[in-house]
Write a protein that holds these residues in place. Sequence first.
Motif, PDB file in Angstrom:
ATOM      1  N   GLN A 194       0.850  -1.260  -0.129  1.00  0.00           N
ATOM      2  CA  GLN A 194      -0.060  -0.146  -0.003  1.00  0.00           C
ATOM      3  C   GLN A 194       0.950   1.344   0.052  1.00  0.00           C
ATOM      4  N   VAL A 195       1.975   1.193   0.678  1.00  0.00           N
ATOM      5  CA  VAL A 195       2.953   2.278   0.891  1.00  0.00           C
ATOM      6  C   VAL A 195       3.587   2.591  -0.431  1.00  0.00           C
ATOM      7  N   ASP A 196       3.819   1.490  -1.181  1.00  0.00           N
ATOM      8  CA  ASP A 196       4.711   1.579  -2.368  1.00  0.00           C
ATOM      9  C   ASP A 196       3.698   2.233  -3.515  1.00  0.00           C
ATOM     10  N   LYS A 197       2.493   1.548  -3.574  1.00  0.00           N
ATOM     11  CA  LYS A 197       1.406   1.775  -4.720  1.00  0.00           C
ATOM     12  C   LYS A 197       1.008   3.278  -4.363  1.00  0.00           C
ATOM     13  N   ALA A 198       0.875   3.778  -3.206  1.00  0.00           N
ATOM     14  CA  ALA A 198       0.706   5.265  -3.098  1.00  0.00           C
ATOM     15  C   ALA A 198       1.782   6.256  -3.587  1.00  0.00           C
ATOM     16  N   ASP A 199       2.942   5.579  -3.569  1.00  0.00           N
ATOM     17  CA  ASP A 199       4.239   6.221  -4.023  1.00  0.00           C
ATOM     18  C   ASP A 199       4.194   6.395  -5.591  1.00  0.00           C
ATOM     19  N   MET A 200       3.910   5.194  -6.038  1.00  0.00           N
ATOM     20  CA  MET A 200       3.865   5.003  -7.748  1.00  0.00           C
ATOM     21  C   MET A 200       2.768   5.739  -8.194  1.00  0.00           C
ATOM     22  N   GLN A 201       1.497   6.034  -7.321  1.00  0.00           N
ATOM     23  CA  GLN A 201       0.645   6.711  -7.998  1.00  0.00           C
ATOM     24  C   GLN A 201       0.553   8.187  -7.730  1.00  0.00           C
ATOM     25  N   SER A 202       1.762   8.701  -7.015  1.00  0.00           N
ATOM     26  CA  SER A 202       1.867  10.063  -6.958  1.00  0.00           C
ATOM     27  C   SER A 202       2.966  10.506  -7.914  1.00  0.00           C
ATOM     28  N   ARG A 203       3.502   9.385  -8.988  1.00  0.00           N
ATOM     29  CA  ARG A 203       4.329   9.906  -9.851  1.00  0.00           C
ATOM     30  C   ARG A 203       3.793  10.285 -11.131  1.00  0.00           C
ATOM     31  N   PRO A 204       4.397  11.091 -11.989  1.00  0.00           N
ATOM     32  CA  PRO A 204       3.954  11.475 -13.175  1.00  0.00           C
ATOM     33  C   PRO A 204       3.481  10.291 -14.083  1.00  0.00           C
ATOM     34  N   SER A 205       4.508   9.225 -13.909  1.00  0.00           N
ATOM     35  CA  SER A 205       4.353   7.971 -14.752  1.00  0.00           C
ATOM     36  C   SER A 205       3.047   7.151 -14.537  1.00  0.00           C
ATOM     37  N   ALA A 206       2.669   7.257 -13.356  1.00  0.00           N
ATOM     38  CA  ALA A 206       1.123   6.907 -12.890  1.00  0.00           C
ATOM     39  C   ALA A 206       0.216   6.864 -13.971  1.00  0.00           C
ATOM     40  N   ARG A 207       0.267   8.110 -14.716  1.00  0.00           N
ATOM     41  CA  ARG A 207      -0.847   8.337 -15.665  1.00  0.00           C
ATOM     42  C   ARG A 207      -0.696   7.897 -17.162  1.00  0.00           C
ATOM     43  N   GLU A 208       0.686   7.191 -17.208  1.00  0.00           N
ATOM     44  CA  GLU A 208       1.013   6.397 -18.274  1.00  0.00           C
ATOM     45  C   GLU A 208      -0.045   5.431 -18.744  1.00  0.00           C
ATOM     46  N   LYS A 209      -0.588   5.091 -20.295  1.00  0.00           N
ATOM     47  CA  LYS A 209      -1.495   4.307 -20.652  1.00  0.00           C
ATOM     48  C   LYS A 209      -0.868   2.818 -20.403  1.00  0.00           C
ATOM     49  N   GLU A 210       0.427   2.576 -21.054  1.00  0.00           N
ATOM     50  CA  GLU A 210       0.820   1.128 -20.796  1.00  0.00           C
ATOM     51  C   GLU A 210       1.503   1.063 -19.348  1.00  0.00           C
ATOM     52  N   SER A 211       1.329  -0.162 -18.721  1.00  0.00           N
ATOM     53  CA  SER A 211       1.809  -0.500 -17.470  1.00  0.00           C
ATOM     54  C   SER A 211       3.340  -0.624 -17.375  1.00  0.00           C
ATOM     55  N   TYR A 212       3.754  -0.848 -18.417  1.00  0.00           N
ATOM     56  CA  TYR A 212       5.495  -1.005 -18.509  1.00  0.00           C
ATOM     57  C   TYR A 212       6.055   0.409 -18.474  1.00  0.00           C
ATOM     58  N   LEU A 213       5.477   1.511 -18.853  1.00  0.00           N
ATOM     59  CA  LEU A 213       6.078   2.857 -18.708  1.00  0.00           C
ATOM     60  C   LEU A 213       6.041   3.574 -17.511  1.00  0.00           C
ATOM     61  N   ARG A 214       5.423   2.911 -16.399  1.00  0.00           N
ATOM     62  CA  ARG A 214       5.465   3.651 -15.126  1.00  0.00           C
ATOM     63  C   ARG A 214       6.307   2.858 -14.130  1.00  0.00           C
ATOM     64  N   TYR A 215       6.444   3.375 -12.852  1.00  0.00           N
ATOM     65  CA  TYR A 215       7.307   2.933 -11.890  1.00  0.00           C
ATOM     66  C   TYR A 215       6.255   1.913 -11.248  1.00  0.00           C
ATOM     67  N   GLY A 216       6.807   0.523 -11.300  1.00  0.00           N
ATOM     68  CA  GLY A 216       6.131  -0.473 -10.556  1.00  0.00           C
ATOM     69  C   GLY A 216       6.394  -0.663  -9.187  1.00  0.00           C
ATOM     70  N   ILE A 217       5.381  -1.557  -8.575  1.00  0.00           N
ATOM     71  CA  ILE A 217       5.473  -1.643  -7.234  1.00  0.00           C
ATOM     72  C   ILE A 217       6.258  -3.112  -7.061  1.00  0.00           C
ATOM     73  N   ASN A 218       7.391  -3.056  -5.975  1.00  0.00           N
ATOM     74  CA  ASN A 218       7.971  -4.271  -5.719  1.00  0.00           C
ATOM     75  C   ASN A 218       7.118  -5.329  -5.214  1.00  0.00           C
ATOM     76  N   GLU A 219       7.529  -6.382  -5.994  1.00  0.00           N
ATOM     77  CA  GLU A 219       6.546  -7.613  -5.885  1.00  0.00           C
ATOM     78  C   GLU A 219       7.418  -8.643  -4.839  1.00  0.00           C
ATOM     79  N   GLU A 220       8.583  -8.573  -4.463  1.00  0.00           N
ATOM     80  CA  GLU A 220       9.230  -9.606  -3.740  1.00  0.00           C
ATOM     81  C   GLU A 220       8.344  -9.825  -2.469  1.00  0.00           C
ATOM     82  N   SER A 221       7.949  -9.108  -1.584  1.00  0.00           N
ATOM     83  CA  SER A 221       7.331  -9.511  -0.647  1.00  0.00           C
ATOM     84  C   SER A 221       5.944 -10.403  -0.775  1.00  0.00           C
TER      85      SER A 221
END
Length: 331
Positions: A174-201
Amino acid sequence: MIRFLCCKLPYIRIVHWTVFAVLCHSLLLAADRGTIVREAVIYLSPDTNSNKLGQVERGRELILLDRSPNWLHVEALLGSSYAQDPAFVLEDEDQGKTISGWVLDSGVVWASAANGDRIVFGAAVDSEDEASRRGGRRGAAQDALRLYRRVYDIFPTAPLAGEALYRAADIRWQVDKADMQSRPSAREKESYLRYGINEESMKLVMKKFPDSKWAQLAAFHLIDNKLCGDWQGSSKCPDKEADMYEKYVKEHPESPAAPEALYNAASRRAALIEIYKTEEQPKKSEQSKGLAIALAQQLISRYPQSDWSSRGQTLLFLVQQGVPTYGNAIQ
């Protein structure tokens, strides 16, 4: 020479056994792992008047080095001052500042403690609740994350271990998601163009507790990284996302997240009704309407007690009434 060695053998054996005993004692102490459910000051020596070496936050892992009356000599890993958020340092994955010192013998839960997993889990729940309150304790979410993680780390076979590991992963997500959504790249159409959420956990939850509901919930979170940032009025995104959610329900029908996934699929099919009209594809628009109705009905019948079922009922009503659920159309 032989006589000299024979005379020395008992002495050598004594020395060896003494060294062995000391090493065993040290290893036993070092193996005693625990965590702290309160904030604590770590001192240079077992005296509150001695120099303060640092602050030990809730959920930090401690290694016991020695004991004295009312005091514990421990090794603790604190957050690195160079980390983006030092409070989120986890001992097994990040570099931090390790310090050794003395803390008061209170509020520390060791691996050998009776009901230790429940004590630490309860402290994590308290911190998570505190984090959700307006004006709650600063850093409470980070405390909750670390405490949940310690349940799994220190009590890996406890009944609460799977849930605790998932809750820790969920907070970080949730913390990483909020950070991702606050970035300009969050509005990119394609998912690969934005900062992703770390999936390791999340992937660790799936690996350590496969086929559990916690693994199913973790798999649901992973869909976030595959979603479009902004559909931009194109049918490609909602169509692809609906397929992903439908696939999730087929693979995890008993998941606690299945009703939400089914609603997400239905709402995207409903959105496509209007999107295909703008793309002048009336046939696909009608097909989407039929799919949206079928998915909403499936949600209502399969998960009647879920809040998502009620939302599905509303969506079904709107689609059947021909009310647009996407765009700015006003009838």
